[in-house]
Design a protein around this motif. Structure first.
Motif, mmCIF file in Angstrom:
data_model
loop_
_atom_site.group_PDB
_atom_site.id
_atom_site.type_symbol
_atom_site.label_atom_id
_atom_site.label_comp_id
_atom_site.label_asym_id
_atom_site.label_seq_id
_atom_site.Cartn_x
_atom_site.Cartn_y
_atom_site.Cartn_z
ATOM 1 N N MET A 153 0.834 7.803 -5.774
ATOM 2 C CA MET A 153 -0.380 8.618 -5.945
ATOM 3 C C MET A 153 -0.115 10.068 -5.527
ATOM 4 O O MET A 153 -0.548 11.013 -6.171
ATOM 5 C CB MET A 153 -1.537 8.036 -5.124
ATOM 6 C CG MET A 153 -2.070 6.710 -5.663
ATOM 7 S SD MET A 153 -3.237 5.899 -4.522
ATOM 8 C CE MET A 153 -4.703 6.901 -4.755
ATOM 9 N N ASN A 154 0.619 10.222 -4.404
ATOM 10 C CA ASN A 154 0.889 11.562 -3.867
ATOM 11 C C ASN A 154 1.824 12.380 -4.760
ATOM 12 O O ASN A 154 1.843 13.612 -4.690
ATOM 13 C CB ASN A 154 1.483 11.463 -2.465
ATOM 14 C CG ASN A 154 0.454 10.983 -1.448
ATOM 15 O OD1 ASN A 154 -0.757 11.161 -1.642
ATOM 16 N ND2 ASN A 154 0.920 10.388 -0.369
ATOM 17 N N LYS A 155 2.610 11.704 -5.589
ATOM 18 C CA LYS A 155 3.548 12.414 -6.463
ATOM 19 C C LYS A 155 2.921 12.862 -7.785
ATOM 20 O O LYS A 155 3.522 13.643 -8.527
ATOM 21 C CB LYS A 155 4.751 11.511 -6.765
ATOM 22 C CG LYS A 155 5.655 11.270 -5.559
ATOM 23 C CD LYS A 155 6.775 10.298 -5.929
ATOM 24 C CE LYS A 155 7.660 10.008 -4.714
ATOM 25 N NZ LYS A 155 8.711 9.010 -5.024
ATOM 26 N N GLU A 187 0.823 -1.215 0.000
ATOM 27 C CA GLU A 187 0.000 0.000 0.000
ATOM 28 C C GLU A 187 0.858 1.266 0.000
ATOM 29 O O GLU A 187 0.587 2.217 -0.741
ATOM 30 C CB GLU A 187 -0.942 0.014 1.203
ATOM 31 C CG GLU A 187 -1.841 1.238 1.228
ATOM 32 C CD GLU A 187 -2.589 1.395 2.537
ATOM 33 O OE1 GLU A 187 -3.598 2.115 2.548
ATOM 34 O OE2 GLU A 187 -2.151 0.818 3.557
ATOM 35 N N LYS A 188 1.890 1.306 0.821
ATOM 36 C CA LYS A 188 2.707 2.520 0.927
ATOM 37 C C LYS A 188 3.319 2.897 -0.425
ATOM 38 O O LYS A 188 3.343 4.071 -0.797
ATOM 39 C CB LYS A 188 3.820 2.327 1.963
ATOM 40 C CG LYS A 188 4.640 3.587 2.230
ATOM 41 C CD LYS A 188 5.694 3.349 3.284
ATOM 42 C CE LYS A 188 6.441 4.635 3.608
ATOM 43 N NZ LYS A 188 7.071 5.275 2.455
ATOM 44 N N LYS A 189 3.797 1.905 -1.136
ATOM 45 C CA LYS A 189 4.387 2.149 -2.447
ATOM 46 C C LYS A 189 3.356 2.779 -3.392
ATOM 47 O O LYS A 189 3.651 3.732 -4.135
ATOM 48 C CB LYS A 189 4.900 0.825 -3.022
ATOM 49 C CG LYS A 189 5.595 0.929 -4.359
ATOM 50 C CD LYS A 189 6.053 -0.459 -4.802
ATOM 51 C CE LYS A 189 6.664 -0.399 -6.198
ATOM 52 N NZ LYS A 189 7.068 -1.750 -6.677
ATOM 53 N N ILE A 190 2.121 2.272 -3.340
ATOM 54 C CA ILE A 190 1.050 2.793 -4.188
ATOM 55 C C ILE A 190 0.692 4.218 -3.784
ATOM 56 O O ILE A 190 0.584 5.119 -4.621
ATOM 57 C CB ILE A 190 -0.193 1.876 -4.110
ATOM 58 C CG1 ILE A 190 0.113 0.520 -4.745
ATOM 59 C CG2 ILE A 190 -1.397 2.519 -4.797
ATOM 60 C CD1 ILE A 190 -0.972 -0.520 -4.523
ATOM 61 N N VAL A 191 0.517 4.443 -2.477
ATOM 62 C CA VAL A 191 0.128 5.771 -1.974
ATOM 63 C C VAL A 191 1.208 6.797 -2.269
ATOM 64 O O VAL A 191 0.909 7.943 -2.656
ATOM 65 C CB VAL A 191 -0.184 5.709 -0.464
ATOM 66 C CG1 VAL A 191 -0.368 7.113 0.108
ATOM 67 C CG2 VAL A 191 -1.421 4.862 -0.219
ATOM 68 N N VAL A 238 -5.890 4.174 -11.821
ATOM 69 C CA VAL A 238 -5.343 2.810 -11.838
ATOM 70 C C VAL A 238 -4.801 2.439 -10.454
ATOM 71 O O VAL A 238 -5.062 1.350 -9.932
ATOM 72 C CB VAL A 238 -4.223 2.688 -12.905
ATOM 73 C CG1 VAL A 238 -3.487 1.348 -12.765
ATOM 74 C CG2 VAL A 238 -4.802 2.833 -14.300
ATOM 75 N N LEU A 239 -4.033 3.356 -9.865
ATOM 76 C CA LEU A 239 -3.449 3.112 -8.542
ATOM 77 C C LEU A 239 -4.517 2.987 -7.459
ATOM 78 O O LEU A 239 -4.404 2.164 -6.552
ATOM 79 C CB LEU A 239 -2.472 4.237 -8.181
ATOM 80 C CG LEU A 239 -1.197 4.305 -9.027
ATOM 81 C CD1 LEU A 239 -0.434 5.594 -8.748
ATOM 82 C CD2 LEU A 239 -0.298 3.097 -8.753
ATOM 83 N N LYS A 240 -5.559 3.814 -7.598
ATOM 84 C CA LYS A 240 -6.662 3.765 -6.624
ATOM 85 C C LYS A 240 -7.319 2.393 -6.643
ATOM 86 O O LYS A 240 -7.630 1.808 -5.598
ATOM 87 C CB LYS A 240 -7.683 4.850 -6.931
ATOM 88 C CG LYS A 240 -8.828 4.904 -5.917
ATOM 89 C CD LYS A 240 -9.841 5.967 -6.303
ATOM 90 C CE LYS A 240 -11.010 5.953 -5.317
ATOM 91 N NZ LYS A 240 -12.080 6.896 -5.710
ATOM 92 N N LYS A 241 -7.540 1.852 -7.842
ATOM 93 C CA LYS A 241 -8.136 0.529 -7.960
ATOM 94 C C LYS A 241 -7.209 -0.552 -7.380
ATOM 95 O O LYS A 241 -7.676 -1.518 -6.769
ATOM 96 C CB LYS A 241 -8.443 0.216 -9.421
ATOM 97 C CG LYS A 241 -9.683 0.944 -9.940
ATOM 98 C CD LYS A 241 -10.005 0.533 -11.369
ATOM 99 C CE LYS A 241 -11.256 1.277 -11.867
ATOM 100 N NZ LYS A 241 -11.603 0.901 -13.257
ATOM 101 N N GLN A 242 -5.909 -0.351 -7.592
ATOM 102 C CA GLN A 242 -4.955 -1.306 -7.014
ATOM 103 C C GLN A 242 -5.036 -1.302 -5.483
ATOM 104 O O GLN A 242 -5.021 -2.351 -4.849
ATOM 105 C CB GLN A 242 -3.532 -0.966 -7.469
ATOM 106 C CG GLN A 242 -3.249 -1.296 -8.925
ATOM 107 C CD GLN A 242 -1.827 -0.942 -9.329
ATOM 108 O OE1 GLN A 242 -1.004 -0.537 -8.499
ATOM 109 N NE2 GLN A 242 -1.520 -1.093 -10.629
ATOM 110 N N ARG A 243 -5.125 -0.092 -4.925
ATOM 111 C CA ARG A 243 -5.214 0.013 -3.463
ATOM 112 C C ARG A 243 -6.523 -0.603 -2.972
ATOM 113 O O ARG A 243 -6.537 -1.305 -1.954
ATOM 114 C CB ARG A 243 -5.116 1.477 -3.016
ATOM 115 C CG ARG A 243 -5.017 1.616 -1.497
ATOM 116 C CD ARG A 243 -4.831 3.036 -1.047
ATOM 117 N NE ARG A 243 -6.019 3.833 -1.301
ATOM 118 C CZ ARG A 243 -6.279 4.993 -0.700
ATOM 119 N NH1 ARG A 243 -5.412 5.498 0.167
ATOM 120 N NH2 ARG A 243 -7.371 5.667 -0.976
ATOM 121 N N GLU A 244 -7.606 -0.339 -3.666
ATOM 122 C CA GLU A 244 -8.893 -0.910 -3.283
ATOM 123 C C GLU A 244 -8.857 -2.432 -3.352
ATOM 124 O O GLU A 244 -9.462 -3.132 -2.531
ATOM 125 C CB GLU A 244 -9.995 -0.364 -4.190
ATOM 126 C CG GLU A 244 -10.319 1.106 -3.913
ATOM 127 C CD GLU A 244 -11.286 1.705 -4.930
ATOM 128 O OE1 GLU A 244 -11.564 1.024 -5.953
ATOM 129 O OE2 GLU A 244 -11.757 2.831 -4.710
#
Length: 427
Positions: free
Chosen positions: A358-360, A351-355, A373-379
């Protein structure tokens, strides 16, 4: 000339003997009075100081008296000022033990009182202080106090084990190693039975020294819910910590030797196998680590705790392997809270890697597309984790960590009814 010197020396010894007898008599009177009033006057200390240089020439009975009075004075001073305990109590305990040793071959004027009254009282006081330090998270002082309790009662390996654990908590590795080595030397395992019952008045669980005492207490009607729980061996934990401390200190060969010696004595102890595997993991010897993990799994194929521990030591080096072990633990014990929580945590390990990614991202169309895409991965991670955490919540409905994590995941997935229900359980 030599004869005259010999006579002079003999006369000095004789005078010293009379002097120390007078001082010991005076000390006895003051001690008897002090024991009754719990006060020792300045004169007591003056007499001790006068007698001490002469005590080398005294008889064993006189030495025993002196060390007894000296220890009594120290304890009296500590009772007046508890802050003196760390500096004065170790010497007092040593003096009481010296009395017992001196009286083994002679008159036992003080031994019974020391063993049945004085030292048990001191031990109770020290353990109580150690428990208070522990509750206050002052682990360094807690360690010193537990170690002192062991000095009072050398049969109390539990206090020394606590001293080692507290030293480890305070990162005092030298003291921790010293205590663990002593536990290993005396063969302490911690195995036994823990007897407890619930006090009906306070609703608190209290411990008892044996089955008979617990049963008698329950018969009075004051206690309910008696339990006799077997305590597992701590041998593996002790040896593991010896090895890991050596490893922490950079003494890898000593660490490996300590573990090898333990395994020779206990070749089928799966706790030791896991401990050795953890050591090789820390030293980056992955081949030995995997070999030992497989050995442990083969020896106890139906032990959920074993597979949970295998998951723990594997989680950083090989998350896929850790997941396999956690799932096995849950298969063997479906309501295994810790394994369920760890599976949930493992499911969101990326999750941290994805977040962070996303923040960048900026606000361009390409960035927005990547964000989705990243949001769906986190979900997806949350969806994988939630079933395990929901089962953990069912196993322990009051656990605040699980409630908080579930509430956050429900909110992120816009499951608002579930989020509100879980948020209401937060304290």
């Amino acid at each position: 000339m030599n004869i005259k010197y010999a006579l002079a020396a003999s006369l000095l010894v004789s005078i010293s003997a009379f002097a120390q007898k007078d001082e010991l008599k005076a000390l006895k009177k003051l001690n008897d009075k002090g024991a009754a009033t719990q006060t020792y006057p300045a004169e007591y200390k003056t007499l001790l100081d006068k007698a001490e240089p002469l005590i080398g020439a005294a008889s064993n009975d006189q030495k025993a008296d002196f060390y007894f009075y000296k220890a009594q004075y120290a304890v009296g001073e500590i009772k007046k000022n508890q802050s003196l305990a760390p500096s004065m109590l170790p010497a007092a305990i040593a003096d009481y033990n010296q009395v017992i040793e001196l009286e083994k071959a002679g008159k036992k004027n003080h031994t019974e009182e020391i063993q049945t009254q004085i030292l048990p009282t001191i031990k109770t006081m020290v353990v109580s202080a150690a428990n208070d330090f522990n509750r206050a998270k002052d682990y360094k002082k807690a360690s010193a106090a537990y170690a002192l309790a062991y000095e009072v009662d050398k049969t109390d390996g539990v206090s020394l084990y606590n001293a080692a654990a507290m030293a480890l908590n305070s990162q005092d590795y030298d003291s921790a190693l010293k205590h663990y080595l002593e536990l290993d030397r005396v063969g302490f395992t911690g195995e036994g039975t823990n007897y407890t019952a619930t006090n009906k008045e306070t609703n608190e669980v209290e411990g008892f020294p044996n089955q008979q005492t617990m049963d008698l207490s329950v018969k009075t009607g004051k206690y309910i819910n008696p339990k006799a729980e077997k305590l597992p061996s701590l041998k593996g934990d002790i040896v593991k910590n010896i090895a890991l401390i050596y490893a922490q200190k950079g003494e890898t060969e000593k660490a490996k030797q300590a573990m090898a010696n333990a395994r020779k004595s206990n070749p089928n102890d799966t706790g030791l196998i896991i401990a050795e595997a953890e050591l090789y993991l820390k030293t980056k010897d992955m081949a030995s680590y995997k070999r030992l993990i497989e050995e442990a799994a083969q020896k106890s194929p139906n032990d959920p705790v074993l597979f949970f521990n295998l998951g723990v030591v594997s989680s950083e080096a090989d998350p896929v392997e850790a997941e396999k072990y956690y799932k096995k633990a849950i298969e063997l014990k479906p309501d295994y809270f810790d394994a369920l929580v760890n599976m949930g945590v493992l499911a969101i390990r990326n999750e941290k890697k994805i977040v962070d990614e996303m923040n960048k991202l900026g606000n361009t169309a390409k960035d927005n597309q990547r964000y989705d895409v990243l949001k769906k991965q986190r979900e997806g991670l949350y969806s994988n984790a939630i079933p395990y955490l929901e089962k953990a919540h069912k196993a322990k409905p009051e656990d605040q960590y699980v409630i908080q994590v579930l509430a956050g995941m429900y909110q992120a997935l816009e499951r608002m009814d579930d989020y509100k229900a879980m948020k209401a359980k937060l304290k």
